[in-house]
Design a protein around this motif. Structure first.
Motif, PDB file in Angstrom:
ATOM      1  N   LEU A  26       0.833  -1.200   0.000  1.00 43.92           N
ATOM      2  CA  LEU A  26       0.000   0.000   0.000  1.00 43.92           C
ATOM      3  C   LEU A  26       0.869   1.252   0.000  1.00 43.92           C
ATOM      4  N   TYR A  27       1.899   1.255   0.848  1.00 37.96           N
ATOM      5  CA  TYR A  27       2.782   2.419   0.947  1.00 37.96           C
ATOM      6  C   TYR A  27       3.555   2.626  -0.355  1.00 37.96           C
ATOM      7  N   GLU A  28       4.091   1.542  -0.910  1.00 37.92           N
ATOM      8  CA  GLU A  28       4.877   1.662  -2.138  1.00 37.92           C
ATOM      9  C   GLU A  28       4.022   2.175  -3.295  1.00 37.92           C
ATOM     10  N   PHE A  29       2.749   1.805  -3.292  1.00 44.66           N
ATOM     11  CA  PHE A  29       1.843   2.226  -4.363  1.00 44.66           C
ATOM     12  C   PHE A  29       1.422   3.678  -4.202  1.00 44.66           C
ATOM     13  N   HIS A  30       1.459   4.184  -2.947  1.00 46.78           N
ATOM     14  CA  HIS A  30       1.003   5.553  -2.664  1.00 46.78           C
ATOM     15  C   HIS A  30       2.024   6.260  -1.776  1.00 46.78           C
ATOM     16  N   GLU A  90     -10.281   4.184  -2.953  1.00 41.59           N
ATOM     17  CA  GLU A  90      -9.546   3.227  -3.766  1.00 41.59           C
ATOM     18  C   GLU A  90      -8.093   3.102  -3.324  1.00 41.59           C
ATOM     19  N   ASP A  91      -7.561   4.130  -2.643  1.00 42.08           N
ATOM     20  CA  ASP A  91      -6.175   4.091  -2.171  1.00 42.08           C
ATOM     21  C   ASP A  91      -5.912   2.905  -1.258  1.00 42.08           C
ATOM     22  N   PHE A  92      -6.932   2.425  -0.588  1.00 38.10           N
ATOM     23  CA  PHE A  92      -6.677   1.475   0.477  1.00 38.10           C
ATOM     24  C   PHE A  92      -6.557   0.030   0.007  1.00 38.10           C
ATOM     25  N   LYS A  93      -6.917  -0.239  -1.233  1.00 35.66           N
ATOM     26  CA  LYS A  93      -6.669  -1.540  -1.848  1.00 35.66           C
ATOM     27  C   LYS A  93      -7.149  -2.716  -0.995  1.00 35.66           C
ATOM     28  N   VAL A  94      -8.286  -2.577  -0.360  1.00 37.47           N
ATOM     29  CA  VAL A  94      -8.910  -3.690   0.346  1.00 37.47           C
ATOM     30  C   VAL A  94     -10.366  -3.728  -0.087  1.00 37.47           C
TER      31      VAL A  94
END
Length: 656
Positions: free
Chosen positions: A508-512, A638-642
């Motif tokens: 999640l961190y690497e994506f955002h 959508e940022d949270f990817k869950v």
């Protein structure tokens, strides 16, 4: 254990890792007789060796072949158990697993682990409380079976058409493999295995890892069979094995898996009662909680040899609630609506160093390089740091340990803040018991250039070897200190350890990585984790704090923004889904709203809501407005990817 007779499962170790130790799981240090020699993962340090000796039995007592471990792998532990069975308490059942491979006794869970190592082992990211529960034997009744075995491994999983090809694929020699059939045929006591050993190298499956749980009498029979072949093979091959590389020295160990497989196949032919389980593969067998314990045990021994114990401050003792330090500036930029502040502030420190020709500049000198319109944020930045910086419990424990050993404790920091301000931060967080604080901004010397260390050694009249420095920067805290003869110990940043333990959050961190909201959420999750002793035991607490709260925040923020946009005076939140959303909505109002929106919480069933709003999306698609509303807050969550309600509605829309 109430269902089971006396069971002991040996857990094989050759280096420190998360300790599995209870009335069933019995850790054993393999190759202890060779502990000072390099193994496949390098050398074991003195401190690591002491930890292994303190926490588990060794395979080097009584009658043993510990000195053959580099050739026999885990078989030296099996040999020790065979010859020293009484030291295990004469259990009715005996088994073996490894520090990163275990039987998954919870079959319900194993069916849902789809990611596989070599298309066989269910991959486990790390050793969590949940993982430790699914490998417990307590809910499985051993008495119903003669032996417990792993599911068969197919060589075709590795694109190999035979055991012979599998050995070649893994860079192993096959001399021992080719000799097994002759050894069995020439031993009158082993003739029952002759038909199974025929064309062994051409087989396409076997039982891997030398893992099992067996009745005592079967275990003794197994050992007599295996070692009747392995030991003579070693005598014949020891000259060639001694000159082989570290990997190929293990040929007999890999060959022993085939012998174990032959024994299991023979028992199944005899209609032994058996049960197969999946075998796990743990990607990271050293979780952060274990690593902390190892750090503390190791550092306690190292501290006794030094007069002064020195600690870095930022990202070591003091932690910010962000994924990375620069996000302090982003937070100020967003909170006060000051565009470009973060990028200019991050560059201002280096600009000041260059302009003033200094190794280290102070806070005032940094802001002197900033545009005038940002100067009011200088005081706000200090307020934010004072408000949000908190103490890393691990380092606090180490400071207290050093004090209890009668050592001087000092703090050393390459930092633009003044000594007075950092003292204020430490005092606010209850850190008062230390001897000295050295701050580069005040002294004009840095760890980065090594002259701050030299200044400290001179002021305290210390020899370099009398000082131990602990910090998170591999260059300034570790390498530079060591170059001067100071004992240095590297501790990873808390955020690095946290993301290592939670790979999904790391993704999640690497994506955002540039998203401030994600940074703060991860920072808050980090603080929760640190203050739960890096072990959030209760599953629902973990799920709620790390995921549920994040999703609800995203939805609540969307609702709040829409309410402001529409200039609403009242909002109705409907049971039960609206309960938490209303709570967060009102918290947002406290911090952000100029005029309060009145909220109401109404009890109503979902079926009633469906009737009122026509949200039966599975049957009709007439209510496009509702769907469009859901789609409109996609960006908020959508940022949270869950999995979120958005995902469920979108699935419903697609199906209809």
């Amino acid at each position: 254990m109430q269902k089971n007779p006396n069971v002991k499962i040996l857990v094989s170790y050759h280096k420190p890792s998360v300790l599995f130790k209870d009335e069933v799981l019995t850790p054993i240090h393999l190759g202890r007789a060779l502990s000072k020699e390099a193994h496949k993962d390098g050398k074991v340090s003195d401190e690591e060796y002491e930890w292994l000796c303190e926490n588990m039995i060794g395979d080097d007592t009584g009658e043993n072949i510990s000195h053959l471990n580099r050739y026999f792998n885990e078989m030296t532990g099996i040999y020790w158990a065979w010859k020293n069975y009484d030291k295990l308490g004469n259990p009715e059942y005996i088994g073996l697993c490894h520090y990163r491979r275990h039987f998954i006794f919870d079959e319900y869970v194993s069916n849902f682990i789809h990611r596989k190592f070599v298309n066989y082992y269910p991959i486990i990211e790390n050793i969590s409380k949940h993982y430790q529960s699914i490998i417990q034997i307590r809910d499985f009744n051993c008495q119903d079976y003669d032996l417990i075995i792993p599911k068969k491994f197919k060589t075709t999983n590795n694109s190999c058409h035979s055991v012979y090809e599998y050995f070649a694929y893994n860079g192993q020699n096959t001399q021992a493999l080719n000799a097994i059939q002759d050894k069995i045929c020439s031993n009158k006591g082993l003739q029952e295995y002759a038909h199974l050993a025929k064309n062994l190298a051409q087989k396409q499956s076997f039982y891997p890892c030398n893992m099992f749980i067996m009745k005592k009498e079967l275990f003794f029979e197994y050992c007599e069979f295996v070692f009747a072949i392995l030991l003579p093979l070693y005598e014949e091959m020891k000259e060639s094995l001694s000159s082989a590389n570290i990997w190929q020295k293990r040929e007999l160990g890999f060959t022993s898996e085939q012998l174990t497989s032959l024994f299991i196949e023979r028992q199944l032919q005899k209609d032994r009662k058996y049960k197969e389980f999946e075998v796990s593969f743990v990607e990271n067998p050293n979780n952060a909680k274990f690593q902390d314990m190892l750090y503390q045990d190791t550092l306690k021994k190292i501290m006794t040899r030094h007069k002064v114990i020195s600690f870095d401050l930022f990202d070591t003792l003091l932690v910010r609630p962000y994924a990375k330090p620069i996000d302090v500036f982003k937070h100020l930029e967003e909170s006060f609506g000051q565009k470009d502040f973060a990028s200019l502030r991050s560059r201002a420190e280096f600009k000041a160093m260059k302009t003033l020709n200094k190794k280290q500049v102070n806070f005032d000198e940094i802001y002197s390089q900033m545009p005038n319109r940002f100067h009011f944020l200088q005081a706000r930045e200090k307020e934010l740091e004072l408000q949000t910086l908190y103490i890393n419990p691990l380092i606090k424990n180490l400071c207290e340990m050093a004090r209890s050993l009668g050592k001087k404790v000092i703090f050393v920091s390459d930092m633009y803040h003044s000594k007075e301000f950092i003292t204020e931060i430490l005092t606010k967080n209850g850190i008062c018991d230390f001897d000295k604080l050295y701050v580069s901004a005040d002294i004009g010397k840095t760890k980065h250039h090594k002259d701050l260390y030299q200044y400290i050694l001179k002021e305290l009249d210390l020899k370099p070897e009398e000082m131990l420095h602990i910090g998170d920067n591999k260059f300034s805290d570790f390498e530079n200190a060591k170059e001067l003869g100071i004992t240095a110990f590297y501790l990873p940043k808390p955020m690095e350890s946290f993301l290592q333990d939670y790979p999904k959050l790391k993704q999640l961190y690497e994506f955002h990585s540039n998203n401030l909201t994600i940074s703060i959420i991860l920072g808050l999750c980090l603080k929760k984790w640190l203050y739960c002793d890096k072990d959030i035991v209760e599953y629902w607490s973990y799920l709620g704090y790390f995921y549920g709260g994040v999703i609800c925040y995203g939805l609540s923020k969307f609702v709040f923004k829409e309410a402001l946009k529409e200039n609403l005076k009242e909002m109705i939140f409907i049971a039960r889904d609206g309960y938490v959303i209303e709570k967060i909505f009102n918290l947002l109002q406290e911090h952000l709203a100029t005029e309060k929106i009145q909220t109401h919480y109404v009890q109503a069933s979902r079926s009633l809501c469906n009737e009122v709003f026509g949200l039966d999306l599975m049957e009709n698609t007439s209510n496009r407005k509702a769907i469009n509303l859901i789609l409109s807050f996609k960006e908020e969550i959508e940022d949270f990817k869950v999995i979120t309600y958005y995902d469920l509605f979108l699935a419903a829309k697609n199906k209809s």
